[in-house]
Write an enzyme that holds these catalytic residues in place. Structure first.
Site, short mmCIF file in Angstrom:
data_model
loop_
_atom_site.label_atom_id
_atom_site.label_comp_id
_atom_site.label_asym_id
_atom_site.label_seq_id
_atom_site.Cartn_x
_atom_site.Cartn_y
_atom_site.Cartn_z
N LYS A 86 -1.32 -7.06 -3.97
CA LYS A 86 -1.10 -5.89 -4.85
C LYS A 86 0.34 -5.40 -4.76
O LYS A 86 0.99 -5.17 -5.77
CB LYS A 86 -2.06 -4.77 -4.44
CG LYS A 86 -1.74 -3.44 -5.09
CD LYS A 86 -2.69 -2.35 -4.65
CE LYS A 86 -2.24 -1.59 -3.43
NZ LYS A 86 -1.22 -0.55 -3.68
N ASN A 87 0.82 -5.22 -3.54
CA ASN A 87 2.14 -4.59 -3.38
C ASN A 87 3.29 -5.51 -3.78
O ASN A 87 4.42 -5.03 -3.94
CB ASN A 87 2.34 -4.10 -1.94
CG ASN A 87 1.52 -2.86 -1.66
OD1 ASN A 87 0.91 -2.29 -2.56
ND2 ASN A 87 1.51 -2.44 -0.39
N ARG B 222 1.87 5.83 -7.49
CA ARG B 222 3.26 6.17 -7.24
C ARG B 222 4.20 4.98 -7.38
O ARG B 222 5.39 5.17 -7.64
CB ARG B 222 3.42 6.76 -5.85
CG ARG B 222 2.14 6.82 -5.07
CD ARG B 222 2.24 7.46 -3.75
NE ARG B 222 3.50 8.07 -3.54
CZ ARG B 222 3.78 9.34 -3.78
NH1 ARG B 222 2.85 10.12 -4.22
NH2 ARG B 222 4.98 9.82 -3.54
N CYS C 201 0.82 13.14 -1.90
CA CYS C 201 -0.41 12.37 -2.07
C CYS C 201 -1.19 12.48 -0.78
O CYS C 201 -0.72 13.09 0.19
CB CYS C 201 -0.13 10.93 -2.42
SG CYS C 201 0.37 9.95 -1.03
N ARG D 64 5.77 11.75 0.62
CA ARG D 64 6.31 10.58 -0.09
C ARG D 64 7.35 10.91 -1.16
O ARG D 64 7.15 10.66 -2.35
CB ARG D 64 5.17 9.76 -0.70
CG ARG D 64 4.30 9.17 0.37
CD ARG D 64 3.21 8.31 -0.20
NE ARG D 64 3.57 6.91 -0.33
CZ ARG D 64 2.71 5.96 -0.62
NH1 ARG D 64 1.46 6.24 -0.84
NH2 ARG D 64 3.10 4.72 -0.71
N ASP E 16 -0.23 -0.14 6.70
CA ASP E 16 -1.37 -0.44 5.84
C ASP E 16 -2.52 -1.14 6.58
O ASP E 16 -3.58 -1.38 6.00
CB ASP E 16 -0.93 -1.31 4.64
CG ASP E 16 -0.17 -0.50 3.60
OD1 ASP E 16 -0.12 0.75 3.72
OD2 ASP E 16 0.37 -1.10 2.66
N ILE F 245 5.06 5.94 10.07
CA ILE F 245 5.57 5.78 8.70
C ILE F 245 5.15 6.94 7.79
O ILE F 245 5.96 7.49 7.05
CB ILE F 245 5.12 4.43 8.08
CG1 ILE F 245 5.48 3.26 9.01
CG2 ILE F 245 5.71 4.23 6.69
CD1 ILE F 245 6.96 2.98 9.16
N ARG G 181 -8.72 0.16 -6.03
CA ARG G 181 -7.29 0.16 -6.35
C ARG G 181 -6.59 -1.00 -5.67
O ARG G 181 -5.57 -1.47 -6.16
CB ARG G 181 -6.63 1.45 -5.86
CG ARG G 181 -6.99 2.67 -6.69
CD ARG G 181 -6.15 3.84 -6.27
NE ARG G 181 -4.75 3.46 -6.21
CZ ARG G 181 -3.83 4.03 -5.44
NH1 ARG G 181 -4.16 5.03 -4.66
NH2 ARG G 181 -2.59 3.63 -5.44
C1 UD1 Z 1 5.01 0.78 0.21
C2 UD1 Z 1 3.63 0.24 -0.03
C3 UD1 Z 1 2.61 0.96 0.86
C4 UD1 Z 1 3.06 0.90 2.31
C5 UD1 Z 1 4.49 1.37 2.47
C6 UD1 Z 1 5.04 1.20 3.88
C7 UD1 Z 1 3.67 -0.45 -2.34
C8 UD1 Z 1 3.19 -0.23 -3.72
N1 UD1 Z 1 3.26 0.42 -1.42
O1 UD1 Z 1 4.99 2.15 -0.18
O2 UD1 Z 1 1.33 0.34 0.69
O3 UD1 Z 1 2.20 1.72 3.09
O4 UD1 Z 1 5.35 0.63 1.58
O5 UD1 Z 1 4.96 -0.11 4.27
O6 UD1 Z 1 4.35 -1.41 -2.06
N2 UD1 Z 1 10.35 7.94 1.98
C9 UD1 Z 1 11.22 9.00 1.79
N3 UD1 Z 1 12.06 8.97 0.71
C10 UD1 Z 1 12.08 7.93 -0.17
C11 UD1 Z 1 11.20 6.85 0.02
C12 UD1 Z 1 10.34 6.88 1.11
O7 UD1 Z 1 11.23 9.95 2.58
O8 UD1 Z 1 12.88 7.96 -1.12
C13 UD1 Z 1 9.42 7.94 3.13
C14 UD1 Z 1 7.98 7.97 2.69
O9 UD1 Z 1 7.54 9.28 2.46
C15 UD1 Z 1 7.28 7.32 3.85
C16 UD1 Z 1 8.30 6.29 4.35
O10 UD1 Z 1 9.56 6.72 3.82
O11 UD1 Z 1 7.04 8.27 4.85
C17 UD1 Z 1 8.00 4.86 3.91
O12 UD1 Z 1 7.96 4.79 2.51
P1 UD1 Z 1 8.26 3.47 1.68
O13 UD1 Z 1 8.65 2.36 2.57
O14 UD1 Z 1 9.15 3.84 0.56
O15 UD1 Z 1 6.81 3.15 1.10
P2 UD1 Z 1 6.36 2.93 -0.40
O16 UD1 Z 1 7.33 2.05 -1.09
O17 UD1 Z 1 6.01 4.24 -1.01
#
Ligand code: UD1
Length: 419
Positions: free
Chosen positions: A22-23, A94, A118, A123, A306, A328, A398
């Site tokens: 999915k990701n 998201r 969320c 996030r 995850d 995380i 999902r």
């Molecule tokens: C992706 C995955 C999700 C997984 C996560 C971490 C997808 C669709 N989802 O989510 O399943 O759990 O990686 O491996 O691929 N953060 C900020 N600012 C930002 C971006 C992120 O503060 O601009 C924080 C987030 O709130 C979170 C952490 O960084 O606490 C990790 O987020 P990120 O690696 O961006 O995860 P996603 O891409 O949202």
């Protein structure tokens, strides 16, 4: 709304094929916005989040032809007329914020709703926005929306404050059509990033270094259509292995390279499982009750957040006490009160959970709260004596393709009921 009924206590046995990831699939489908030509994607999992992504792309004007039953999708983004990801959509998924990069790069403007909080945490998307600004995008926030524009993005050095998966993907997709070279530092190294780079390369992009901290991209004037197969889902694979171990069974998962799950496999082994790594498969045999081991979630190649909830369900039936530390996401223990309803002994202190293993859990009605939490409740139910019902399984839908069908084929007594 559907629910899942499980009669626990049956060790899982057999072999299961994992679906496409999915990701990886979500950003790769969205990458089709970068090109005029037709993109054919194979091994696309049949999931709610994929349907949502296809709906978003067709609302934007893409021609989408999908045969999800056979895991194949064709997308042509020759006539994009809408450049917006609305709140209703971003709120449910998201990952749709990664349309920003491709829309900006190819069309010079984009409007995307801010995701808001969320279930598992705040996030924010600040790292995405800072990265796109480095490439020359002008960004303002208005009425809950990010409004971004750029005459022409220009290659630059982008150093991420944190190796965010989504931010790395967004900036990669912007940089492939920017003018000149971009150097992305402190990138996320997740296998899904590597798969996105492979897909972009299949579209003609010039990228190197994916899977390491530094990704170098030389922008191209235009890219072309592609025919691309999505990688297997490492989290789905890990979930089946955790379920096999927790129930005292023995399962092979096929269609997954073992290296992308190494941190999880090492923890299974430390906990006593016998793991065999094949070329494109994995086998786990449970020697009996798992031993308690500690885990801390980390960006890849560390233990994936995850898999945290599923590993906790395993530790709930272990011998001894373990500590699970979530680094995380700030609020990713929502499965804990639900696992407690099965009799699990878990105490939370900040971002640590102390799990005292129990010889047995007992079935109960449960409420799923998010995607991976749902999977941990299913594992709990598979171990528990008696009947467990998991409500709100749309969370599971999902991210897991035909989960109950696959588990049933491994011998689980599990069925989906309409409420
Ligand atoms: C992706 C995955 C999700 C997984 C996560 C971490 C997808 C669709 N989802 O989510 O399943 O759990 O990686 O491996 O691929 N953060 C900020 N600012 C930002 C971006 C992120 O503060 O601009 C924080 C987030 O709130 C979170 C952490 O960084 O606490 C990790 O987020 P990120 O690696 O961006 O995860 P996603 O891409 O949202």
């Amino acid at each position: 709304m559907d629910k899942i009924k499980i009669t626990g206590g049956v060790p899982l046995h057999g072999s299961v094929q994992v679906s496409g990831a999915k990701n990886a699939a979500l950003p790769i489908l969205i990458a089709s916005l970068l090109v005029e030509g037709k993109c054919t994607f194979r091994r696309v999992p049949q999931l709610q989040d994929i349907r949502t992504t296809l709906k978003l792309l067709s609302q934007m004007g893409a021609e989408v032809s999908s045969d999800l039953e056979n895991n194949q999708v064709e997308i042509t983004c020759a006539q994009i007329t809408q450049f917006e990801a609305p709140y209703d959509l971003v709120r449910t998924m998201r990952a749709s914020v990664v349309v920003l990069g491709p829309l900006l790069a190819r069309f010079g403007h984009a409007k995307v709703s801010l995701p808001g909080g969320c279930a598992i945490g705040a996030r924010p998307i600040n790292y995405h926005l800072v990265g796109l600004e480095r490439l020359g995008a002008e960004i303002r926030l208005e009425d809950g929306y990010v409004i971004a524009s750029a005459k022409k993005l220009k290659g630059a050095t982008v150093a991420f404050e944190f190796p965010s998966v989504g931010a790395t993907e967004n900036v990669m997709m912007a940089a492939v059509l920017a003018e000149g070279e971009s150097v992305l530092e402190n990138c996320a190294k997740e296998p899904e990033i590597v798969d996105l780079a492979r897909a972009l390369r299949a579209m003609g992009a010039d990228i190197e270094g994916e899977g390491t901290e530094q990704i170098r991209i030389r922008g191209k004037r235009s890219l072309h259509g592609c025919d691309f197969e999505i990688m297997g889902d490492r989290i789905e694979a890990g979930t089946f292995l955790a379920a096999a171990f927790a129930t005292g069974g023995e399962v092979e998962v096929r269609g997954i390279g073992p290296e992308c799950l190494e941190a999880v496999l090492l923890k299974f082994e430390e906990s006593g499982a016998k793991v065999t790594r094949g070329q494109n498969s994995l086998h786990l045999a449970s020697p009996g009750t798992p031993k308690a081991v500690d885990i801390t979630t980390q960006p890849y190649p560390g233990f994936p957040t995850d898999m945290q909830a599923q590993f906790m369900a395993l530790m709930a039936v272990s011998t001894g006490a373990s500590i699970i530390t979530e680094t995380i996401f700030e609020n990713r223990f929502m499965h804990v009160p639900e696992l407690a309803r099965l009799g699990a002994d878990i105490t939370i202190r900040g971002n640590n959970a102390l799990i005292r293993g129990k010889p047995r859990l007992t079935g109960a009605p449960l409420m799923a709260t998010d995607l991976r939490a749902s999977a941990s409740l299913v594992i709990g139910g598979l171990c528990a004596e008696g009947e467990t019902t998991v409500h709100r399984v749309y969370h599971l839908d999902r991210g897991y393709e035909k989960m109950e069908t696959k588990l049933r084929a491994l011998g689980a007594r599990i069925e989906r009921l309409s409420e």
